[in-house]
Design a protein around this motif. Structure first.
Motif, PDB file in Angstrom:
ATOM      1  N   TYR A 172      57.658  91.834 -38.045  1.00  0.00           N
ATOM      2  CA  TYR A 172      57.179  90.228 -37.591  1.00  0.00           C
ATOM      3  C   TYR A 172      57.237  89.926 -36.306  1.00  0.00           C
ATOM      4  CZ  TYR A 172      57.643  89.706 -43.006  1.00  0.00           C
ATOM      5  OH  TYR A 172      57.398  90.221 -44.069  1.00  0.00           O
ATOM      6  N   ILE A 173      57.919  90.296 -35.317  1.00  0.00           N
ATOM      7  CA  ILE A 173      58.104  89.681 -34.211  1.00  0.00           C
ATOM      8  C   ILE A 173      57.114  90.693 -33.547  1.00  0.00           C
ATOM      9  CG2 ILE A 173      59.726  89.798 -32.010  1.00  0.00           C
ATOM     10  CD1 ILE A 173      62.179  89.545 -34.294  1.00  0.00           C
ATOM     11  N   TYR A 174      56.316  92.056 -33.455  1.00  0.00           N
ATOM     12  CA  TYR A 174      55.477  92.443 -32.669  1.00  0.00           C
ATOM     13  C   TYR A 174      54.117  91.542 -33.453  1.00  0.00           C
ATOM     14  CZ  TYR A 174      52.605  96.329 -31.448  1.00  0.00           C
ATOM     15  OH  TYR A 174      51.600  96.711 -30.989  1.00  0.00           O
ATOM     16  N   GLN A 175      54.116  91.476 -34.416  1.00  0.00           N
ATOM     17  CA  GLN A 175      52.782  90.930 -35.714  1.00  0.00           C
ATOM     18  C   GLN A 175      52.589  89.538 -34.528  1.00  0.00           C
ATOM     19  OE1 GLN A 175      52.507  91.124 -39.871  1.00  0.00           O
ATOM     20  NE2 GLN A 175      53.350  92.972 -39.371  1.00  0.00           N
ATOM     21  N   GLN A 176      53.382  88.543 -34.590  1.00  0.00           N
ATOM     22  CA  GLN A 176      53.737  87.211 -33.275  1.00  0.00           C
ATOM     23  C   GLN A 176      53.713  87.494 -31.848  1.00  0.00           C
ATOM     24  OE1 GLN A 176      53.753  84.131 -35.077  1.00  0.00           O
ATOM     25  NE2 GLN A 176      52.921  83.989 -32.911  1.00  0.00           N
ATOM     26  N   MET A 177      53.842  88.161 -31.594  1.00  0.00           N
ATOM     27  CA  MET A 177      53.659  88.109 -30.285  1.00  0.00           C
ATOM     28  C   MET A 177      52.345  89.051 -30.111  1.00  0.00           C
ATOM     29  SD  MET A 177      55.016  91.644 -27.859  1.00  0.00           S
ATOM     30  CE  MET A 177      54.466  93.673 -28.560  1.00  0.00           C
ATOM     31  N   VAL A 178      51.553  89.824 -30.587  1.00  0.00           N
ATOM     32  CA  VAL A 178      50.140  90.342 -30.545  1.00  0.00           C
ATOM     33  C   VAL A 178      49.809  88.938 -31.063  1.00  0.00           C
ATOM     34  CG1 VAL A 178      47.811  91.864 -31.793  1.00  0.00           C
ATOM     35  CG2 VAL A 178      50.851  92.728 -31.704  1.00  0.00           C
ATOM     36  N   ARG A 179      49.779  87.939 -32.149  1.00  0.00           N
ATOM     37  CA  ARG A 179      48.909  86.615 -32.424  1.00  0.00           C
ATOM     38  C   ARG A 179      49.095  86.035 -30.845  1.00  0.00           C
ATOM     39  NH1 ARG A 179      51.143  86.995 -37.101  1.00  0.00           N
ATOM     40  NH2 ARG A 179      49.917  87.853 -39.349  1.00  0.00           N
ATOM     41  N   ASP A 180      50.182  85.965 -30.368  1.00  0.00           N
ATOM     42  CA  ASP A 180      50.015  84.805 -29.220  1.00  0.00           C
ATOM     43  C   ASP A 180      49.246  85.244 -27.885  1.00  0.00           C
ATOM     44  OD1 ASP A 180      51.995  83.442 -30.069  1.00  0.00           O
ATOM     45  OD2 ASP A 180      53.822  84.750 -29.332  1.00  0.00           O
ATOM     46  N   TYR A 181      48.905  86.745 -28.086  1.00  0.00           N
ATOM     47  CA  TYR A 181      47.950  87.212 -26.924  1.00  0.00           C
ATOM     48  C   TYR A 181      46.805  86.917 -27.483  1.00  0.00           C
ATOM     49  CZ  TYR A 181      51.402  90.136 -24.582  1.00  0.00           C
ATOM     50  OH  TYR A 181      52.794  90.594 -23.394  1.00  0.00           O
ATOM     51  N   ASN A 226      39.969  92.237 -33.269  1.00  0.00           N
ATOM     52  CA  ASN A 226      40.705  92.364 -33.989  1.00  0.00           C
ATOM     53  C   ASN A 226      41.997  93.759 -33.932  1.00  0.00           C
ATOM     54  OD1 ASN A 226      39.255  90.704 -35.319  1.00  0.00           O
ATOM     55  ND2 ASN A 226      38.381  91.516 -36.848  1.00  0.00           N
ATOM     56  N   THR A 227      42.801  93.758 -34.661  1.00  0.00           N
ATOM     57  CA  THR A 227      43.373  95.072 -34.421  1.00  0.00           C
ATOM     58  C   THR A 227      44.366  95.139 -36.041  1.00  0.00           C
ATOM     59  OG1 THR A 227      45.646  96.263 -33.996  1.00  0.00           O
ATOM     60  CG2 THR A 227      46.233  93.894 -33.159  1.00  0.00           C
ATOM     61  N   TYR A 228      44.091  96.029 -36.579  1.00  0.00           N
ATOM     62  CA  TYR A 228      44.281  95.895 -37.708  1.00  0.00           C
ATOM     63  C   TYR A 228      45.898  96.816 -38.589  1.00  0.00           C
ATOM     64  CZ  TYR A 228      39.687  95.507 -38.312  1.00  0.00           C
ATOM     65  OH  TYR A 228      38.082  94.607 -37.804  1.00  0.00           O
ATOM     66  N   LEU A 229      46.816  96.198 -38.538  1.00  0.00           N
ATOM     67  CA  LEU A 229      48.590  96.713 -38.367  1.00  0.00           C
ATOM     68  C   LEU A 229      48.949  97.322 -40.267  1.00  0.00           C
ATOM     69  CD1 LEU A 229      49.953  94.075 -35.655  1.00  0.00           C
ATOM     70  CD2 LEU A 229      49.449  96.638 -35.519  1.00  0.00           C
ATOM     71  N   ALA A 230      49.852  98.574 -38.996  1.00  0.00           N
ATOM     72  CA  ALA A 230      49.935  99.023 -41.169  1.00  0.00           C
ATOM     73  C   ALA A 230      51.722  97.828 -41.386  1.00  0.00           C
ATOM     74  CB  ALA A 230      50.799 100.166 -41.592  1.00  0.00           C
ATOM     75  N   TRP A 286      45.034  87.485 -30.281  1.00  0.00           N
ATOM     76  CA  TRP A 286      43.806  88.921 -31.449  1.00  0.00           C
ATOM     77  C   TRP A 286      44.522  88.079 -32.274  1.00  0.00           C
ATOM     78  CZ3 TRP A 286      42.196  93.246 -29.858  1.00  0.00           C
ATOM     79  CH2 TRP A 286      42.108  93.859 -28.602  1.00  0.00           C
ATOM     80  N   LYS A 287      43.865  88.277 -33.583  1.00  0.00           N
ATOM     81  CA  LYS A 287      43.218  88.248 -35.147  1.00  0.00           C
ATOM     82  C   LYS A 287      44.011  89.950 -35.356  1.00  0.00           C
ATOM     83  CE  LYS A 287      40.428  87.518 -39.534  1.00  0.00           C
ATOM     84  NZ  LYS A 287      39.437  87.513 -40.352  1.00  0.00           N
ATOM     85  N   ILE A 288      45.258  89.341 -36.372  1.00  0.00           N
ATOM     86  CA  ILE A 288      45.610  90.732 -37.315  1.00  0.00           C
ATOM     87  C   ILE A 288      45.671  90.909 -38.434  1.00  0.00           C
ATOM     88  CG2 ILE A 288      48.142  92.270 -38.202  1.00  0.00           C
ATOM     89  CD1 ILE A 288      49.220  90.720 -35.349  1.00  0.00           C
ATOM     90  N   ILE A 289      45.206  91.969 -39.140  1.00  0.00           N
ATOM     91  CA  ILE A 289      44.626  93.011 -40.392  1.00  0.00           C
ATOM     92  C   ILE A 289      45.515  93.862 -40.892  1.00  0.00           C
ATOM     93  CG2 ILE A 289      43.384  93.500 -42.229  1.00  0.00           C
ATOM     94  CD1 ILE A 289      41.543  92.002 -38.888  1.00  0.00           C
ATOM     95  N   VAL A 290      46.483  92.487 -41.638  1.00  0.00           N
ATOM     96  CA  VAL A 290      47.404  93.868 -42.212  1.00  0.00           C
ATOM     97  C   VAL A 290      47.042  94.634 -43.176  1.00  0.00           C
ATOM     98  CG1 VAL A 290      49.609  93.775 -42.592  1.00  0.00           C
ATOM     99  CG2 VAL A 290      49.363  91.907 -41.110  1.00  0.00           C
TER     100      VAL A 290
END
Length: 272
Positions: free
Chosen positions: A62-71, A41-45, A73-77
């Motif tokens: 959005y590009i950065y969030q997708q890159m992290v998801r590709d690794y 889990n990563t919590y991004l602003a 990770w679950k993103i909590i915005v």
């Protein structure tokens, strides 16, 4: 099999030395003991107001969030909120502390090891509660890491020292640990009267990070000779004798023996 959960306080890390943290390397670090990664889990602003007025910001986010998801990770915005004080000053905040704490507590019964990536001392009670529920809690941070939090967790890792966790902007094709490469490490011994000492860096991510003596064949650490002439002006002998000081240096083969020597030694982090 060790069940692992990782919870990243991304905003805290971003503003405390961990900008450009590589999530693929962080994932490998968390699984270094062949554990099963159950939670990532990563919590991004995210600033919705800015995104409406700045398409480039929105696109990059959005590009950065997708890159992290590709690794994986679950993103909590966490949406940025603005507050105006009595004098008309506007401050922004995207606090994920509560979300992270609740998620970690709810998942504790399913996990053996929790890696918290933050420096925020507000997590002190959360760490204690997780430990009381039977979880081993480790901490990874860069700068401004709460001393109390460091003492409470089962292990603390300075993020600067993890191979490739942060990129070297001036060394885009750096091969950490190879001769000629750039690494980060700490000083283990310094002899001010002789003008030299020894630095230590992590050669590779390993489950044996607790074996800190480079002379042990199972240790992932390597020792490097350093002469005072290689130190940048801001580095003093007192700073070198502090184990918390982090330096960055290049590796060069020694002309005297089969070992390595440190060149172009620069300051990365010094405790205050």
């Amino acid at each position: 099999m060790l069940k692992v959960g990782v919870f990243v306080d991304a905003e805290n890390i971003k503003f405390n030395g961990g900008y450009q943290l590589r999530y693929d390397i962080l994932r490998r670090f968390a699984a270094r003991a062949n554990g099963t990664l159950l939670r990532l889990n990563t919590y991004l602003a995210f600033d919705q107001e800015r995104a409406r007025d700045d398409p480039e910001y929105a696109k990059k986010s959005y590009i950065y969030q997708q890159m992290v998801r590709d690794y994986g990770w679950k993103i909590i915005v966490k949406n940025v909120k603005r507050y105006t004080d009595e004098e008309g000053n506007i401050t922004t905040k995207a606090n994920a502390d509560l979300d992270l704490a609740v998620d970690a507590m709810l998942q504790a019964e399913n996990l053996d090891l929790i890696l918290l990536v933050t420096g925020d001392g507000d997590f002190l009670q959360v760490v204690t509660a997780l430990q009381n529920r039977g979880c081993r809690v480790e901490l990874l941070g860069f700068q401004n890491v709460s001393k109390q939090l460091q003492r409470q967790v089962d292990a603390f890792y300075r993020g600067y020292l993890i191979p490739d966790l942060l990129p070297f902007p001036h060394e885009p094709r750096n091969e950490w640990g190879k001769t000629g490469s750039c690494v980060r490490g700490v000083c283990t011994k310094w002899f001010p009267d002789k003008g030299y000492g020894f630095l230590r860096f992590i050669r590779d991510v390993s489950p044996n990070l607790w074996i800190t003596d480079p002379r042990d064949p199972e240790s992932p650490y390597e020792s490097v000779f350093c002469h005072i002439n290689e130190l940048a002006e801001e580095l003093t002998p007192e700073m070198m004798m502090n184990r918390e000081t982090v330096v960055e240096f290049h590796l060069k083969e020694s002309d005297v023996d089969d070992g390595l020597i440190a060149t172009n030694v620069r300051l990365v982090y010094a405790p205050t």
